[in-house]
Structure formats: structure tokens, C-alpha cells
Design an enzyme around this catalytic site. Sequence first.
Site, PDB file in Angstrom:
ATOM      1  N   SER A  17       0.823  -1.017  -0.067  1.00  0.00           N
ATOM      2  CA  SER A  17       0.076  -0.015  -0.194  1.00  0.00           C
ATOM      3  C   SER A  17       1.114   1.357   0.038  1.00  0.00           C
ATOM      4  O   SER A  17       0.251   2.195  -0.213  1.00  0.00           O
ATOM      5  CB  SER A  17      -1.065   0.283   1.319  1.00  0.00           C
ATOM      6  OG  SER A  17      -1.590  -1.110   1.264  1.00  0.00           O
ATOM      7  N   THR A  90      -3.658  -5.953  -4.034  1.00  0.00           N
ATOM      8  CA  THR A  90      -4.199  -7.496  -3.034  1.00  0.00           C
ATOM      9  C   THR A  90      -4.082  -7.532  -1.581  1.00  0.00           C
ATOM     10  O   THR A  90      -2.107  -7.518  -1.734  1.00  0.00           O
ATOM     11  CB  THR A  90      -4.440  -8.133  -4.121  1.00  0.00           C
ATOM     12  OG1 THR A  90      -2.709  -8.431  -4.927  1.00  0.00           O
ATOM     13  CG2 THR A  90      -4.952  -8.246  -5.352  1.00  0.00           C
ATOM     14  N   ASN A 144      11.889  -4.187  -1.540  1.00  0.00           N
ATOM     15  CA  ASN A 144      11.474  -3.722  -0.901  1.00  0.00           C
ATOM     16  C   ASN A 144      12.619  -3.366   0.507  1.00  0.00           C
ATOM     17  O   ASN A 144      13.346  -4.228   0.846  1.00  0.00           O
ATOM     18  CB  ASN A 144      10.034  -3.313  -0.434  1.00  0.00           C
ATOM     19  CG  ASN A 144       9.631  -1.927  -0.257  1.00  0.00           C
ATOM     20  OD1 ASN A 144      10.572  -1.408  -0.508  1.00  0.00           O
ATOM     21  ND2 ASN A 144       8.526  -1.720   0.608  1.00  0.00           N
ATOM     22  N   GLY A 442     -38.878 -41.147  11.445  1.00  0.00           N
ATOM     23  CA  GLY A 442     -39.605 -42.543  11.271  1.00  0.00           C
ATOM     24  C   GLY A 442     -40.115 -42.606   9.490  1.00  0.00           C
ATOM     25  O   GLY A 442     -40.722 -43.235   8.933  1.00  0.00           O
ATOM     26  N   SER A 511     -30.396 -37.769   3.367  1.00  0.00           N
ATOM     27  CA  SER A 511     -30.692 -36.962   2.764  1.00  0.00           C
ATOM     28  C   SER A 511     -30.320 -34.924   2.926  1.00  0.00           C
ATOM     29  O   SER A 511     -31.109 -34.857   3.082  1.00  0.00           O
ATOM     30  CB  SER A 511     -30.937 -36.914   1.172  1.00  0.00           C
ATOM     31  OG  SER A 511     -32.484 -37.284   2.034  1.00  0.00           O
TER      32      SER A 511
END
Lengths: 602, 295
Positions: A17, A90, A144, A442, A511
Amino acid sequence: MELLRFITCGSVDDGKSTLIGRLLYESKLLYADHLAALEADSRRVGTRGGELDFALLVDGLAAEREQGITIDVAYRFFATEARRFIVADTPGHEQYTRNMVTGASTADAAVLLLDARKGVLSQTRRHARIVSLLGIRHVALAVNKLDLAGYSRELFDEVSASFAEFAADLEFAEITCVPMAATEGVNVVGRSELTPWYDGPTLLQWLESVTPSTRRDVSSRLSEARRDETSRFLVQWVNRPDATFRGLSGRVLGGTLRRDETVRLGNRTTSVARIVTMDGDLDEAPAGSSVTVVLADDVDASRGDVLGAASDPPSLADSFQARLVWLHENGLLPGRQYLAKIGARTVGFTATKALGINEIGVDNVHFDAPVPFESYRTNRDLGSFVVLDRLSNATVGAGMIDFALSPSNVRWQTLTVDKQARIARNGHRPCVVWLTGLSGAGKSTIADLAEKALHAEGRHTFLLDGDNVRHGLNSDLGFTDADRVENIRRIAEVAALMVDAGLIVLVSFISPFRAERALARELVGENEFCEVFVDTPLAVAEQRDPKGLYRKARRGELANFTGIDSPYEPPVEPEVRLDTTTLSAQAAADAVVARLRALGVC
Amino acid sequence: MNHLDQLEADSIDIFREAVAESERPVLLYSIGKDSSVLLHLARKAFYPSKPPFPLLHVDTTWKFREMIAFRDAVVAQLGLDLIVHRNPECVAAGINPFDHGSARHTDLWKTQGLRQALDEHRFDVAFGGARRDEEASRAKERVFSFRTAQHQWDPKNQRPELWRLYNTRVAPGESIRVFPLSNWTELDVWRYVERERIPVVPLYFAAVRPVIDRDGTLIMVDDDRMPLHSPPRQELVRFRTLGCYPLTGAVRSEARTVAEIVEEMRAATTSERQGRVIDHDQSGSMERKKREGYF
């Protein structure tokens, strides 16, 4: 003036940044009011002891300022006399790989930052691999914080050599190493006297001169060799203002599209009659142009089609080897049905290997319809896709096609004795009756009673029971999320085959996931699926505990038990909902049969 | 292709994707230069068809008169559908920046007004002219920016946006704000206005106008609703950004043509939003407004 998109990446505290803030500042793109705000912010929350903290310029969101970190992709703009730049900034944390992949997907070049004192870390290598994976071929390594290492030439040479050695295996065409101190502005814009031993370009000089990849893609805009390549045109929108005009609005995604050029669309050959824009017709449109094409013949074309030079038309396929990046907390489950958007088409998508968030893998993937494509290495725009979740609509993954696994030449065999013939013989329609609910709800009891009633009426039925199937067909599967998905996928396919055979298939499975039940529904026709939610509260099911499983799960002897340490997603709109706290098993079974009659099954 | 050609082609691509994948798109038209460029790009994207969506202007009754005249002339000339929405609660309560303050004025007229209009017409895609270079929180917003059914923007939970593959999928009630100018800068906008000869509201060009000084901001007296403590001065000024006239600061300038504006911009030392009184209400105010549904 040309446009260059680049990405900056590096670990936390490497000074990304700060570098971008410095580039904006030095290229005089900081306005006085921004600068005044920066001065105030630097005093208030800065990390430079009240001096200008350039990182605050770029860290936009309030949460980031508080935490002192960058948490998302930010796009910044600046220009010099030579070029106009779009920078994707990023973050460096490992868990935010997805942001880097996002930023890199549209970048032509990358600036990799590292702290000279720390050298090439695993983060640096990871970032470099992602940059290479996303097809960026030109990289500057910004070594850097040399100010904190006495501007040591030895250190710079050592770091540069170690990176070059590692990067030899990656697909970079060019690596330029720049010795830098971003906080001091050393070798960012102007050459510094503090590094008299360095005679390469400053970072900005490199950005002004780098010639990105020769791949043909829209995102990489500065290419000369493109005129020789064969044309590709993606149809986005059929343009029909009135009966006299029918054009295809879209974008040239490779080569140069020319008027009168012979083009192929599917298996039809025609030619480009006009290239229309609001500023008048064109003779040719280079890669990247958004234009409207009128074809010489009335060929049926629709959104998602790709026009290509007839000499080398685009291929279609539905199965590929692809590199996948997973972007979502809920990992990729093999066999689960997702959607993929590729070009201007959205199709069903499945993969074969599991992936967690921020993981990258090579996998065989399958689309449920053939799509026009090219290898990502050849054409970024026709070789990339994103994966979307069917229920939440979230963007969950990204993929890059390596190659097609097989041409889509497997034709569906047409059969003479079909479903209609079986319905006529049986005297009733086939259907999947899908009972879902917690263990002990059930389901099996109700399914058994319902089948008995149907059988007594002379219906052709079959009952697929969860426990029974796990002894045979699915004996290789356990109870992890991935295995549960595969378990249900197989059952759904078997049930669909039985529907083709004309049967009323009662399926009694926990499921737990909506997505898999939705898949089962999609495998059969409309009105051939009846979802029955056996709605028994967890407390009641646990109290019944006919097989003693809840007690075991509570004792920790059973892992991934639905309702205890594995989720159950109740149906939103089931065809039948059975409240077993108020209904007897027989009444519940009667309700199922009644619903089948209402649906016209029997 | 030069950079303006590339930006133009990207924006057209975005318009076409959004329209092809939505049911009820709308273009939020705020009459400023960005809206003018947005509309021009929309016309190019669908030519020879007309843009297949209406324009929506969320009016506050406090816009410059020249803006409204310009809006009506543009719509008539191009034969477009225009929806003008004025928050009826604000009309009834006579909400204004003098009595109610700039923050409430903007929230009630613009933020709430926009939500009402989007709900009423059930738009699932709304094009806007916001640019990422305007403000820090905008730099991170997606081109296709998801909104919940309550019009909320969640900056920490945005959909990743890769390549040019935009995710347009929404559930009923949810919507997408689409920003085709995301990657344009103010200077790009003016250069494009110049190149394409796009008409803009004359307030952008320097002229002698009646202004008063409010805490260092030059406010133009556009009608007699403005309470005055002293008579306005005549000054040579122009506007870099247009909004409600009592909340929009003029700048002293001699730029009377687009070319002179471009030249002035290249030498500019302040950003355009400096003239906006509402952005300075409090630190991080734009992000807060955006979360609440402000454009």
C-alpha cells in the site's frame, strides 16, 4: 495513450500500500484535499509516527483502517505521459488467496514485493505461483526496505538470485528485479543515488515500458502479434430493433474480425456482412472491440455462441482438465451440482476432487452441455470460468481450462421402448417419492407402509432404503460431507433409472443437503418427483433413538452425525410435510399416497 | 486501441452482460457528466436498438434548474423513457437542507427515495455512474455489486469478480448495482466527453453566477428558497460535480470549454468531491451511506 493493468502482491508489511500511495504521490495524482485527509489520518491512526503514511490512502474500508491491514482487492488509477495504469492492490494474508486470484485475473503484469531482510518467503513463492497460474508472464520483483539494510548490493543480488532460481519452473517470460525503499521513494519513480550500483529501470520506468504477454486476450491489451491470429467473436446479445435488422452484439475475443470474412458458427458457415457501431460501419474490429455483427445469411445464433474464422473455428466440449481455485468457505464437494459461467453461457458443473477455500488443484471437470472454449494459455477469455453455487448464487470457484478430455461425441442412444410405452403398460406414471428427515424421524416406517398400500393397489414400486443401500452400492462411502454428496448422487441416479423403468420409487434417506435433493429432482421430469419432509424435531428423534445412534453420537463414538455435529437443511417447499408428533405412521403413509393421487401418478 | 477505446469497449461489454442476464434493468440518471457518459455508452452498446431500459431520476426538488431543463431536453431528443421519483414523504414534510441538515436531507430524499423507486418498479439491475477513483470505499466495490432485498451493501462479503465473468444471479427481491464506469477517472470522463462531443449541463462551464460564501464553500443562489444574510456576489465560477444546489460548491474557474476543463484538470490540486458538502459530514461517511443504500 495505452492502458496497462497490473497487480501488486506481497506479504503483510512488505509495503504494498505504501508503494501504491507513493506512485500516486510521485505521479502528482494526490489532490490537496486527499493529501490533507492523509496528513490528518497519518497523525490519528498512522504507523509512521505522524509522518505521511501512504498505506492509509489505499486502505479504504473503515474496518481496514482500524485493523491496519488490507482485506480486499482495491483498484487504483494513475497516469503518466506514456501510460494510463489500473492497479489491483491485493492483500498478503494466506487466507485471502482469492483476492489475489481476482486481481491477477485481469492483470497484464505483476509487481511482487518482498522485504529484502526476510528474502524469498513461502508467501512470495505462493504469490509468484498464482501470478504464473493466472497467465501473467511479466514480473517485477520489488526488493523493498533496502533502506533498513543499508542499501546492500550483496543482499539485493542474493535475494534476486534466489527468486530467479525458484521462478525457473514458472511460466514467466521476464523477471526484472528492482532494489527499492518505497517509504523513501528510492527507485520507485526516479533513480536514486543511494543505489549507485543499480543500472536497471526504476519501477515506474519498468511499468511504462513492459510489453505484456503475447497471448491473445482482451484483458492483456498491448499486443502487436494479434493480427495474424484467427478471429473469435462472443455473442452477448441478439440485437433486433425491428424486423429489418438482426445483429449480434458482442466482443472480439481474439484475432481481428473483418468484413466479408468467412466465419463458422456451430456447423453453419457464413460471412460477416457488416460490422456495425453507432459511429458507423467498420471494415475490421481488433481484439477487445465491442461491436455488432450482421451475418450474410440468416443463421440461428444466440447468446453464448462464439463465431470464429471458418479455417480454424472454435471447438466445443463438455469435459475438461482444468486448474481450479476455490474461493468459498464451503469447500468444493465432488459430484455436487454447481453452475459455471464461461464466455456468455451458464451451464451445470461438477468436479471430481474436493477443494477447500484458497486451495488450488488440477481436476477433471464436467459441464452439462458442450461449450465453445479455448485453452486458457491460448485465450484467457474463452478459457476461464467461474463456479457459482446453485442455491446461494455466490461465486465459489474459478477455473482455467487446460484441454478438453474428449470431444462431445457421445450421442444419446434413442430407445424404442420408452417411458410412454411403460406408462401405457403399467397403467400409472412413474415417480420418485423422496423421504428426507433426521435419523429416527420415521422415514423407513412410513415408506414401508406407503409401499404396502401402493403394492396392494397393483402399482409397480420399489423401496430404496438408506441403510440397505449403504451395504451394497454405497458400501465404499462414509459420512463426511463429500461422501454424503456422493451417496445421494448415486441414489438419485439409480432412482432416475427406475423412473425410466416405469416404477414408483420410494427413497428413504436422511439426505441432509438441499443441493443434493435439488439434483435428484432435476434428474427426473416435472411431476415425477415428490419430496416428503418427515418433520420430526431433533429432541423427539433423539428420544426415540430406535437404533441407539444418537446415544453413540452424543458419547462421541459416531462422527458427522446429522443433527449432532453435521447439519440438516430442511426442505423449503416439499410436496408433503409430515409432522410425526401429531400423525400416526399409517396416517402419514396415507397422506403420501393421497398426494401421489393428487399429482396424477396413480 | 488507445485507453479510451479500451475503457469504452469494457463499459459496453458490461452493459450488454447486465441486460442479457436481467429481467428489469434501469439506468440511474443523475444528470451529471458521469450520467451523460453512461447514457452515451448505453446508446453505443445497443445501437441500432435504443437502450432497452428506462432512466430513473431520483429527484430532490433541490437540483439546479439548469439540470432539470437539460434532463428533459436529452430525454425528449433521444426518445427515452424517464421515471422521475420524488420521495412523497419528503414532499409532504418539505425536507430541505437548511432546516433538516445536509445529512438528513440526503438520506431521506436520495437514499430512501432511491429504495422506494427500486422497490416500486422491482428493478433487478440498476446501472450507476459511480467511479472507483471517487472515494476510498468505492475503490473496492465490484462492477456488479450485489444488494440484499433491503438494498444493503456488505463490503466484507462481496462476490469475487474475476476476468470479465460477472455474476448476475439474484434471488427474488435482491438486486445488482452495475457500475460500467468503475475503472474510469474524472480525467478519462472529460477526455471522452471531448472526443465524443457529449452534451453536458452548462453549469460545468465557467460563467458569471450569483454565489455566496458558506464556510469557505461557494454556493450558487439558484432560486429564492435560499435564506440569504447578505446579497450574493457575481463571480466567474463553474462546477466540477452537480447535486442539490445548496450542497454543491462552485470553483473559481475560467474554463469555458471541455478542452479548457481538461487542461484545468491536469493542473488541478483538489478532487471533485471536495465540492460536495455531504461527504464531509463525518469520517468514513461515504462507506456508511453506501451500506445504507446510497448510490
